[in-house]
Design a protein around this motif. Structure first.
Motif, PDB file in Angstrom:
ATOM      1  N   ASP A 194       0.863  -1.183   0.000  1.00  0.00           N
ATOM      2  CA  ASP A 194       0.000   0.000   0.000  1.00  0.00           C
ATOM      3  C   ASP A 194       0.904   1.239   0.000  1.00  0.00           C
ATOM      4  O   ASP A 194       1.090   1.907   1.023  1.00  0.00           O
ATOM      5  CB  ASP A 194      -0.922  -0.011   1.217  1.00  0.00           C
ATOM      6  N   VAL A 195       1.473   1.519  -1.156  1.00  0.00           N
ATOM      7  CA  VAL A 195       2.481   2.567  -1.294  1.00  0.00           C
ATOM      8  C   VAL A 195       1.984   3.913  -0.795  1.00  0.00           C
ATOM      9  O   VAL A 195       2.677   4.624  -0.057  1.00  0.00           O
ATOM     10  CB  VAL A 195       2.927   2.684  -2.772  1.00  0.00           C
ATOM     11  N   PHE A 196       0.783   4.291  -1.188  1.00  0.00           N
ATOM     12  CA  PHE A 196       0.313   5.641  -0.878  1.00  0.00           C
ATOM     13  C   PHE A 196      -0.037   5.830   0.593  1.00  0.00           C
ATOM     14  O   PHE A 196       0.103   6.915   1.136  1.00  0.00           O
ATOM     15  CB  PHE A 196      -0.870   6.009  -1.777  1.00  0.00           C
ATOM     16  N   ALA A 197      -0.473   4.755   1.256  1.00  0.00           N
ATOM     17  CA  ALA A 197      -0.701   4.841   2.703  1.00  0.00           C
ATOM     18  C   ALA A 197       0.631   5.084   3.424  1.00  0.00           C
ATOM     19  O   ALA A 197       0.699   5.857   4.365  1.00  0.00           O
ATOM     20  CB  ALA A 197      -1.358   3.556   3.214  1.00  0.00           C
ATOM     21  N   LYS A 198       1.686   4.432   2.934  1.00  0.00           N
ATOM     22  CA  LYS A 198       3.005   4.613   3.541  1.00  0.00           C
ATOM     23  C   LYS A 198       3.543   6.015   3.256  1.00  0.00           C
ATOM     24  O   LYS A 198       4.170   6.632   4.128  1.00  0.00           O
ATOM     25  CB  LYS A 198       3.968   3.557   3.001  1.00  0.00           C
ATOM     26  N   VAL A 199       3.294   6.529   2.053  1.00  0.00           N
ATOM     27  CA  VAL A 199       3.729   7.897   1.736  1.00  0.00           C
ATOM     28  C   VAL A 199       3.020   8.891   2.634  1.00  0.00           C
ATOM     29  O   VAL A 199       3.644   9.827   3.169  1.00  0.00           O
ATOM     30  CB  VAL A 199       3.450   8.214   0.264  1.00  0.00           C
ATOM     31  N   ARG A 200       1.718   8.698   2.837  1.00  0.00           N
ATOM     32  CA  ARG A 200       0.964   9.604   3.735  1.00  0.00           C
ATOM     33  C   ARG A 200       1.503   9.525   5.161  1.00  0.00           C
ATOM     34  O   ARG A 200       1.559  10.541   5.869  1.00  0.00           O
ATOM     35  CB  ARG A 200      -0.531   9.234   3.724  1.00  0.00           C
ATOM     36  N   HIS A 201       1.912   8.326   5.571  1.00  0.00           N
ATOM     37  CA  HIS A 201       2.422   8.147   6.930  1.00  0.00           C
ATOM     38  C   HIS A 201       3.749   8.883   7.139  1.00  0.00           C
ATOM     39  O   HIS A 201       3.940   9.544   8.164  1.00  0.00           O
ATOM     40  CB  HIS A 201       2.607   6.662   7.225  1.00  0.00           C
ATOM     41  N   TYR A 202       4.636   8.770   6.146  1.00  0.00           N
ATOM     42  CA  TYR A 202       5.987   9.344   6.307  1.00  0.00           C
ATOM     43  C   TYR A 202       6.057  10.802   5.890  1.00  0.00           C
ATOM     44  O   TYR A 202       6.940  11.542   6.334  1.00  0.00           O
ATOM     45  CB  TYR A 202       6.994   8.529   5.513  1.00  0.00           C
ATOM     46  N   PHE A 203       5.132  11.243   5.015  1.00  0.00           N
ATOM     47  CA  PHE A 203       5.239  12.605   4.506  1.00  0.00           C
ATOM     48  C   PHE A 203       3.976  13.417   4.775  1.00  0.00           C
ATOM     49  O   PHE A 203       3.868  14.540   4.381  1.00  0.00           O
ATOM     50  CB  PHE A 203       5.518  12.579   3.002  1.00  0.00           C
TER      51      PHE A 203
END
Length: 214
Positions: A205-214
């Motif tokens: 879930d790439v975009f969930a991880k991007v939202r988490h880190y950024f």
């Protein structure tokens, strides 16, 4: 539709066939109906003028490239040419570009027919600006949660590898691609190339991880 300003004289448009149909154009019209093809082109140009304040005064060079899911249109304003083409000459230039892209699409369709049947062919999309990935993640929500994604970095670009689940409905897939095309560009990179030479940044879930880190 995504609009990318390459420089002062060149603009790229990325539009999916889904977006084209939403605008009231059938795919066959683009290839075989000159008037409808020109209508779509000028609609895209008007949108670029409104959204990006881009002026297309002067002679134009046009290149249309067909991908499996959409079109890439490159428009260059030839500032160094004194005499601008009249409407008939510009129409001929556009028609030639569309005819060439139609031939590309015909080849893609034939290759697709030769492949073994499968739900959806995986593909790559790219950007050289990570901010585009961050912006996209804010809109992704549940839309992309069931899609197998891998985010790579290779040769100063970010590549999103997209693999659709077999059970995904055609309309769902088209909606996903339409959203992605607002931020990313269709790419010809293969997964083997990205895995061999690129760096895997995120998967799942790439975009969930991007939202988490950024």
């Amino acid at each position: 539709m995504k609009i990318e300003r390459i420089n002062d004289n060149t603009v790229k448009f990325f539009i999916t066939y889904v977006d084209i149909e939403k605008r009231g154009f059938a795919r066959d019209e683009i290839w075989y109906n000159r008037e409808r093809g020109e209508q779509l082109f000028w609609q895209m140009m008007d949108e670029a003028h409104e959204r990006e304040d881009i002026s297309f005064d002067g002679p134009l060079w046009i290149q249309v490239q067909a991908f499996e899911k959409g079109l890439e249109v490159t428009v260059t304003i030839a500032k160094n040419v004194i005499d601008a083409e009249d409407d008939s000459e510009l129409g001929s230039l556009l028609r030639s570009a569309i005819d060439e892209a139609r031939d590309q699409q015909s080849v893609l369709d034939q290759l697709s027919e030769l492949d073994e049947p499968e739900a959806w062919a995986p593909l790559a999309m790219e950007t050289d600006d990570f901010e585009a990935i961050i912006s996209l993640s804010k809109r992704a929500g549940e839309t992309l949660s069931n899609v197998d994604l891998k985010l790579f970095h290779y040769d100063q670009k970010y590549y999103l590898w997209i693999d659709f689940p077999e059970e995904m409905e055609p309309e769902e897939e088209e909606n996903v691609l339409s959203l992605l095309a607002e931020y990313l560009t269709f790419s010809t990179q293969t997964l083997a190339m990205l895995e061999e030479y690129g760096k895997l940044i995120l998967d799942g879930d790439v975009f969930a991880k991007v939202r988490h880190y950024f």
